[in-house]
Every structure is written in structure tokens, then in C-alpha cells.
Scaffold this motif. Structure first.
Motif, PDB file in Angstrom:
ATOM      1  N   ALA A 178      25.443  44.880  47.719  1.00 46.35           N
ATOM      2  CA  ALA A 178      24.060  44.906  47.243  1.00 46.35           C
ATOM      3  C   ALA A 178      23.393  43.571  47.453  1.00 46.35           C
ATOM      4  CB  ALA A 178      24.065  45.259  45.754  1.00 46.35           C
ATOM      5  N   GLY A 179      22.209  43.596  48.012  1.00 45.63           N
ATOM      6  CA  GLY A 179      21.467  42.374  48.216  1.00 45.63           C
ATOM      7  C   GLY A 179      21.716  41.727  49.563  1.00 45.63           C
ATOM      8  N   SER A 213      16.486  38.208  46.864  1.00 44.20           N
ATOM      9  CA  SER A 213      15.842  38.543  45.596  1.00 44.20           C
ATOM     10  C   SER A 213      15.834  37.373  44.628  1.00 44.20           C
ATOM     11  CB  SER A 213      16.561  39.718  44.931  1.00 44.20           C
ATOM     12  OG  SER A 213      16.735  40.758  45.834  1.00 44.20           O
ATOM     13  N   SER A 214      16.731  36.429  44.825  1.00 41.73           N
ATOM     14  CA  SER A 214      16.810  35.321  43.885  1.00 41.73           C
ATOM     15  C   SER A 214      16.137  34.061  44.400  1.00 41.73           C
ATOM     16  CB  SER A 214      18.270  34.980  43.581  1.00 41.73           C
ATOM     17  OG  SER A 214      19.030  36.137  43.451  1.00 41.73           O
ATOM     18  N   ARG A 270      28.337  43.235  37.284  1.00 41.44           N
ATOM     19  CA  ARG A 270      27.227  43.368  38.205  1.00 41.44           C
ATOM     20  C   ARG A 270      25.940  42.933  37.532  1.00 41.44           C
ATOM     21  NH1 ARG A 270      26.619  43.371  42.954  1.00 41.44           N
ATOM     22  NH2 ARG A 270      24.407  43.312  43.208  1.00 41.44           N
ATOM     23  N   GLY A 323      22.824  38.981  40.190  1.00 42.87           N
ATOM     24  CA  GLY A 323      21.611  38.514  40.855  1.00 42.87           C
ATOM     25  C   GLY A 323      20.635  39.655  41.015  1.00 42.87           C
ATOM     26  N   ALA A 324      19.362  39.332  41.141  1.00 46.60           N
ATOM     27  CA  ALA A 324      18.335  40.371  41.193  1.00 46.60           C
ATOM     28  C   ALA A 324      18.470  41.184  42.462  1.00 46.60           C
ATOM     29  CB  ALA A 324      16.965  39.720  41.129  1.00 46.60           C
ATOM     30  N   TYR A 325      18.399  42.472  42.341  1.00 48.08           N
ATOM     31  CA  TYR A 325      18.460  43.344  43.510  1.00 48.08           C
ATOM     32  C   TYR A 325      17.764  44.629  43.124  1.00 48.08           C
ATOM     33  CZ  TYR A 325      20.403  46.899  46.541  1.00 48.08           C
ATOM     34  OH  TYR A 325      20.551  47.944  47.395  1.00 48.08           O
ATOM     35  N   THR A 332      23.885  33.402  39.837  1.00 49.11           N
ATOM     36  CA  THR A 332      22.718  33.570  38.969  1.00 49.11           C
ATOM     37  C   THR A 332      23.161  34.381  37.757  1.00 49.11           C
ATOM     38  OG1 THR A 332      22.138  35.517  40.227  1.00 49.11           O
ATOM     39  CG2 THR A 332      20.997  33.511  40.794  1.00 49.11           C
ATOM     40  N   GLU A 343      18.659  49.693  40.361  1.00 46.73           N
ATOM     41  CA  GLU A 343      19.461  49.713  41.584  1.00 46.73           C
ATOM     42  C   GLU A 343      20.767  48.962  41.404  1.00 46.73           C
ATOM     43  OE1 GLU A 343      16.247  49.224  41.733  1.00 46.73           O
ATOM     44  OE2 GLU A 343      15.479  50.794  43.020  1.00 46.73           O
ATOM     45  N   VAL A 346      24.526  50.510  41.710  1.00 43.90           N
ATOM     46  CA  VAL A 346      25.516  49.990  42.658  1.00 43.90           C
ATOM     47  C   VAL A 346      26.807  49.666  41.923  1.00 43.90           C
ATOM     48  CG1 VAL A 346      26.080  48.007  44.084  1.00 43.90           C
ATOM     49  CG2 VAL A 346      23.917  49.146  44.385  1.00 43.90           C
TER      50      VAL A 346
END
Lengths: 300, 391
Positions: free
Chosen positions: A82-83, A127-128, B84, B89-91, B112, B120, B124
Motif C-alpha cells: 500500500a502506498g 501520501s506523507s 497498519r 502512513g497515510a494511504y 510516520t 483503504e 489493506v
């Protein structure tokens, strides 16, 4: 004669400059040249497509994902990591986008704060990562060793001084960027080869006779070798699937799922939801029934 | 379950399936589960496993441990989602909770903490956690269905000493628990110190003495029967075995690394892995030749065993094919409801077939009941059958 000729030349230059205006957005407008927007650069490197740069006029302080979406650069994320950005503007399409890309062929995220003039490799994701106003953010394709974007980040000459009434970045800084400024502003591209890309872009769109008296322009561009920015770059980039500016700008809301179809073969004959639910219920009910029956016989 | 007389004459006699067949089935399921993150398919697989375990589990103590594996699987999912959310982290774009981001010093740049909680990233984490949990559940099912002591009979002769130690441990442990119970009951009838440490000491000493006595008796008995003698192997044979094992080990290490690291040359990946496994197998064979032992009543492979093992292999094959050719089903996007294809559904249901293909298990109640009443008399016996778990 001289004054008339000069006037005619200026008029011609002005006309050509104006003529260059509408093509500039599609030609990939320049990176931001005042200290307020965020420059967005995509360096395709070995994938072909040159260097694409735009300006996000109000991207200061936002996350890189937002900035890329606002600039119309389509990002595809890997499904199991993810990401992780596996495709930019749909390339490379050979990547199935399930796991993270291997260490010798992946998209590297770089950013600059607009003062140092050098790229910094980002260790956090799109995203960060937040980019300050006047800074730049870039995706560069690494094949083999880690490679920086081919274009150096613009350095804001007057940081946070929105003094000179330069036309534009404020007008519509969305997809395609607002072209008009760069030409006049290329003067403050002090780092060699930086804004030159921009000046050269609009200039070459206008036929190479950029009306600016900017010192750097075309000459500075060539030495950077590979990433020769031509207006056609944007078009070749748009040739790749789902990479044109407007559709991706519409897609920016759907973000991930918009570019998902190209990820895999489309032969998933999905069964209707009710069938799956019925089968699930039947299996669990069967298991429970068997367990209860066995417990009953044992107790007997 | 008692067999009814009016069922066909060839009613299936209860027997224990060969443990290796159950393990092949479970490992096939675990392999199939590891190749997809589709939550619907994984939950269906879970249902199949539950059905098979409920239908074919015996009532031995080791079979009751399946619930622990289910709890462990649930804990894995919870931890995966928590990690998670905290470290991910932002996603994603659908923000559920806008938590503040905890600022960290610069030298931990890549991490982070917290930050906005998005749907989301939650999904995940859930999908990935489900996949891990399913693998654990499959292993737990194998543990619940296959008799571990009979599994030790199938240990290759090269690992004979390890197998012997495991058999001793597995047989002695229930006796250990029983002696603890006995000593504790005896202690309650006697006066003595009541402090916690003192009570523990009063319990521990007799139990350890008991265990020591039992081990000495067992060792004397085994020594009389010839355990512990190393076979006659010439130095040349030993060198060959050693060389093969080292080669196999190196080959497997290099092969596993090359398979996982995609930048390594492809020649080192699968070919080296295959070579390494072959060398290790040859080494085991060569080492086992020096051990001469016989097996008492070895388990045979009947068609039911082959059918059960085949179900596991089929599930793994279907999972591999779906992950290669129906990628959107195997690794669905978190933004929409995951699709399920007919093939994936079939693969998950094939895993449930051993519930009918395998013979019914032998229960201890039936085992302890006298012979005539089991075959002809459908009425339950009046005396409750003793539930001694001696096997």
C-alpha cells in the motif's frame, strides 16, 4: 527604420508569444518560477517520454499525492504494497502492479524545498510527503542505479516575496499549468538548465524565437542531454494509456481505481454477490451443524 | 457417529487417515491461501476448513487444540490491522478519523505514527492479515486432524534420533500432567506451608523426582531394545552424506534468496532451488541407509488418502492459476467489493471435499465399547465408556 523594425519585431514576438500560449499547456508548461507554487517533474528516463514538468500553483504545503493529482499526473499504486507507486501515467505497463517493483526498475520520488537547488531522495511515500511552497517534487524512473530527475529544481530567487506582479500562476494553476509566466520568469532560473527547460519549451513552441531576453534559455537546455524537452513530449506521454491530461484530471477523484483496469487481464467473470453470500452461509451452516450433531452423539 | 445398519453393507469403518495425507491437504490449502488476498475467497476457505475439522476430528486431546489456532488467527488479524493503522502512513482518500500525526525526530525519517485513518489502509491491513491468519488456521487443522504420534512413524530414517526424542517427549508429557495432578491432590490432604513460593516448591520436587524415575526406567528399557546404537557406516559413506547435505543447504539458501530478490540472475533462482532440494534429499537417503529399523503396523496409503491429498494439491493449483490469470480476483482493489470468479469458488469448495472423502474418525467411546454392541446394536451402551486418553 530601426525603431519601426524594432517595433515590428516586438509585435511579431508578442504575437508569437501569444500564439505560443494556448499550445503551452499541452506542451507541458513550465515549472513554477515564483516562490509560491510547486513544480512537478516526471522524468521517464529509460522508458522514453523525456521529462514532463508542470506547475501546481497552489500546491504549497500539500501532500505529494494531492499535488500530483492536481497536476493531472496519474499514479497507480501496487495492490499488496500500500502506498507504493508502481506506474506513473500508466508506464511501465509491463508491471502487474501487485507487489512492489524490484530494486533496479522502479519510480523514485524526489523533492526539493526550492532553496538548495538540489534534489533530495524522499524516504516517505506520496501520501506523507509534504512539499513547501516554492519547492518541487519529481518522479524519476530508476533503471539500475538510483537516478535523479534530469532537470534541476528551480530555486526561488525571492523566497516568499510575491512582489513582482508576474502574470499568473494564480490563474487556474490546474492541469497543464499556467504557461504564460515562465517565459518572462525564466530569468531567475539561476541553476543551470533548470528553468531553461521551461523557457525553451515555450520558446520552441513558439518557433524558437522566445521574445524574452532571458539569458539562459535554449543554450542551457541542450547540455542536459537526455531529457530534451520538446512540446511533443507531452504528446508522446499522452500516447501511453490513460495519460492525457483531462481524463486523468477527471480520474483524479477516483484515483487508484481509475487506472486499475490496465493492471490485469480482464477475464474475471465475477460471480453475482448473492451467490457468493449463499455459498458462504451454506458452508458455515454445514460446519456448525456437523459440530453440533457430533457433540450430541458424544454426549449420548 | 454410529453407523446405521440400514446403510450399505460397505458402511465406512471408522479409521484414522494417514497423517501425511492430512498434512498434504493442509499445506496445499495454505499454499492456495497465500496466493490471494481476496477476503471472500479466504473466508470461504475458512468455512471449508471448519467443515472438514468438525466432520473428521477425533476426540483426542490434541484435536481439541484447534480452537487455540482460531484465536491465534484472530489475534493475527487484529495485530496486522493495528500495525497498519499506527505505522502505515497515510494511504487512500476516504478518511474515517483524522488523527493527529505524532511528530518523530529526524533520524527516524521513514516512519510516520498515526496520521489520518483511512478506509483503504484499514482494508489493506485486513486483507493481508486474513491471508496470514488462513495459513495459521490450515496448519492448525492439520494438527487437529493428524495423529502426531503416528506422524512420527513416517519420519525419514535419517532423522531417526530426532524422531525418537520427539516420540519420548510426546508420550511422556501426558504422564507429566497426570503426575502434577496426583501430587497436588496429595498435597491438599497434608498440612504444610501455604505461601505461594513454598507451595510451588512442595509441588515441584515430587513431580521432578517422578519424572526422573520415569525417564530412567524408559531409558533402561530402550537401551535393552537397541536404541541409541549408531549404525555401521564407513567413513566414505559419512563423507558422502556430509557433502550432499552441505551442497543441499547451500543450494537451498542461494535458491531462496534468488527467488525472493528479483534483481538476482534468474539462473540462480529456481534451478538452484531444485538442485539444492535434490541434493538434500539424496543426502537424507544416504544418511538413512545406515539406520536399520522396522516399523510395527505401518500405515498404508488407501484411495481415501490419495483423494484427500489430491484435494489439497488441486486447491493449491487452482490458487496458483487464479493468481496468475485472474489477477483482479486474486488481488482485488480495496476501493470496490472484491469479485469472486467461478474458478476461485470451486477451488475453495474443493478444499471441503475431505469431509466426505475421508473415513469417519475412530472415537474413544467406540474404541472402548465392547465389540458386539458396536456393530449390531444401535442402542447406546448403558455404562458410560471410560474416556482414558492413553493413546
Amino acid at each position: 527604420m530601426s525603431t519601426g523594425a524594432r517595433a515590428a519585431a516586438a509585435l511579431l514576438a508578442g504575437l508569437l508569444f501569444l500564439a505560443g500560449l494556448p499550445t503551452a499547456p499541452s506542451a507541458g508548461a513550465a515549472t513554477c518560477t515564483d516562490g509560491r507554487g510547486v513544480s512537478v517533474v516526471v522524468d521517464f528516463g529509460a522508458l522514453g517520454g523525456g521529462v514532463q514538468d508542470t506547475c501546481d500553483a497552489d500546491g504549497g504545503g500539500k501532500s505529494a499525492a494531492t499535488i500530483f493529482a492536481d497536476s493531472g499526473v496519474a499514479l497507480t499504486y501496487a495492490q499488496r504494497a500500500a502506498g507504493f507507486v508502481c506506474r506513473v501515467e500508466g508506464v511501465p505497463s509491463s508491471d502487474p502492479c501487485i507487489n512492489a517493483a524490484p530494486a533496479d526498475a522502479y519510480w523514485g520520488l524526489w523533492w526539493s524545498d526550492g532553496r538548495t537547488g538540489t534534489w533530495v531522495y524522499s524516504s516517505i511515500g506520496t501520501s506523507s510527503l509534504t512539499v513547501p511552497a516554492g519547492g518541487s517534487v519529481a518522479f524519476a524512473w530508476n533503471s539500475g542505479a538510483r537516478t535523479q530527475p534530469g532537470v534541476a529544481p528551480p530555486v526561488a530567487a525571492a523566497p516568499a516575496a510575491p512582489s513582482s506582479p508576474r502574470p499568473t500562476p494564480s490563474t487556474g494553476g490546474g492541469p497543464g499549468g499556467s504557461a504564460p509566466t515562465p517565459v518572462t520568469g525564466s530569468g531567475d532560473g539561476s541553476a543551470p538548465g533548470s528553468a531553461p527547460g521551461t523557457g525553451a519549451g515555450a520558446g520552441s513552441a513558439a518557433g524558437g524565437d522566445a521574445p524574452t531576453a532571458a539569458p539562459t534559455p535554449t543554450a542551457g537546455d541542450r547540455p542536459t542531454g537526455g531529457p530534451t524537452r520538446e512540446p511533443k513530449d507531452r504528446d508522446t506521454a499522452t500516447a501511453s494509456p490513460s495519460a492525457s491530461v483531462s481524463p486523468s484530471a477527471e480520474q483524479e477523484d477516483t484515483g487508484i481505481e481509475g487506472t486499475q483496469e490496465s493492471a490485469a487481464t480482464t477475464d474475471d467473470a465475477g460471480l453475482p454477490g448473492w451467490l457468493v453470500a449463499v455459498v458462504l452461509a451454506a458452508v458455515f451452516a454445514g460446519a456448525g451443524l456437523v459440530a453440533v450433531r457430533r457433540r450430541g452423539t458424544v454426549r449420548r | 457417529m454410529s453407523t446405521e445398519p440400514r446403510a450399505s453393507a460397505a458402511a465406512r469403518t471408522p479409521r484414522d487417515l494417514h497423517p501425511v495425507a492430512w498434512w498434504v491437504w493442509a499445506i496445499g490449502l495454505a499454499a492456495g491461501a497465500s496466493m490471494t488476498t481476496n477476503p471472500l475467497v479466504l473466508v470461504l476457505l475458512l468455512g471449508s476448513v471448519l467443515l472438514v475439522v468438525a466432520a473428521r476430528r477425533s476426540d483426542q486431546p490434541w484435536a481439541r487444540a484447534f480452537r487455540l489456532y482460531l484465536w491465534l488467527a484472530a489475534a493475527i488479524v487484529v495485530f496486522r490491522v493495528l500495525f497498519r493503522l499506527v505505522f502505515g502512513g497515510a494511504y487512500g482518500e476516504t478518511v474515517l478519523l483524522d488523527l493527529p500525526e505524532v511528530p518523530l525526530p529526524d533520524w527516524v525519517m521513514g516512519i510516520t505514527l498515526l496520521g489520518p485513518l483511512t478506509l483503504e489502509s484499514l482494508l489493506v491491513g485486513l486483507y493481508d492479515g486474513l491471508r496470514l491468519a488462513m495459513i495459521v488456521v490450515c496448519v492448525g487443522a492439520a494438527n487437529a486432524l493428524a495423529n502426531p504420534k503416528r506422524l512420527l512413524r513416517s519420519v525419514p530414517p535419517a532423522l531417526y534420533e530426532v524422531g525418537t526424542a520427539l516420540v519420548v517427549a510426546v508420550s511422556v508429557l501426558p504422564q507429566f500432567a497426570e503426575s502434577v495432578r496426583r501430587v497436588r491432590r496429595a498435597q491438599e490432604l497434608r498440612a504444610g506451608e501455604q505461601g505461594r513460593v513454598a507451595r510451588l516448591r512442595r509441588l515441584l520436587v515430587p513431580v521432578l523426582e517422578d519424572a526422573l524415575d520415569r525417564s530412567l526406567a524408559l531409558a533402561a528399557g530402550m537401551d535393552t531394545r537397541g536404541y541409541g546404537r549408531s549404525g555401521a557406516a564407513t567413513p566414505a559413506e559419512r563423507r558422502t552424506t556430509g557433502a550432499l547435505m552441505l551442497l543441499g543447504l547451500c543450494g537451498i539458501v542461494v535458491g531462496v534468496y534468488a527467488v525472493l530478490d528479483r534483481t538476482a540472475p534468474r539462473l540462480l533462482a529456481v534451478p538452484m532451488l531444485v538442485l539444492g532440494v535434490a541434493a538434500a534429499g539424496a543426502g537424507l537417503l544416504s544418511a538413512g541407509r545406515r539406520v536399520e529399523r522396522t516399523r510395527y503396523r505401518p500405515d498404508h496409503w488407501h484411495p481415501a488418502e490419495l483423494a484427500v491429498a489430491g484435494c489439497g494439491v488441486l486447491t493449491a493449483a487452482i490458487g496458483w492459476w487464479v493468481s496468475g490469470h485472474q489477477v483482479l480476483v486474486a488481488y482485488p482493489d480495496v476501493a470496490s467489493v472484491p469479485p469472486v470468479s467461478a474458478l476461485a469458488l470451486a477451488g475453495a469448495l474443493v478444499a471441503a471435499l475431505p469431509a466426505v472423502l475421508a473415513p469417519p474418525p475412530r472415537l474413544s467411546a467406540a474404541r472402548a465399547a465392547p465389540e458386539p454392541s458396536r456393530s449390531t446394536d444401535p442402542l447406546p451402551s448403558s455404562t458410560p465408556a471410560p474416556r482414558a486418553s492413553t493413546r
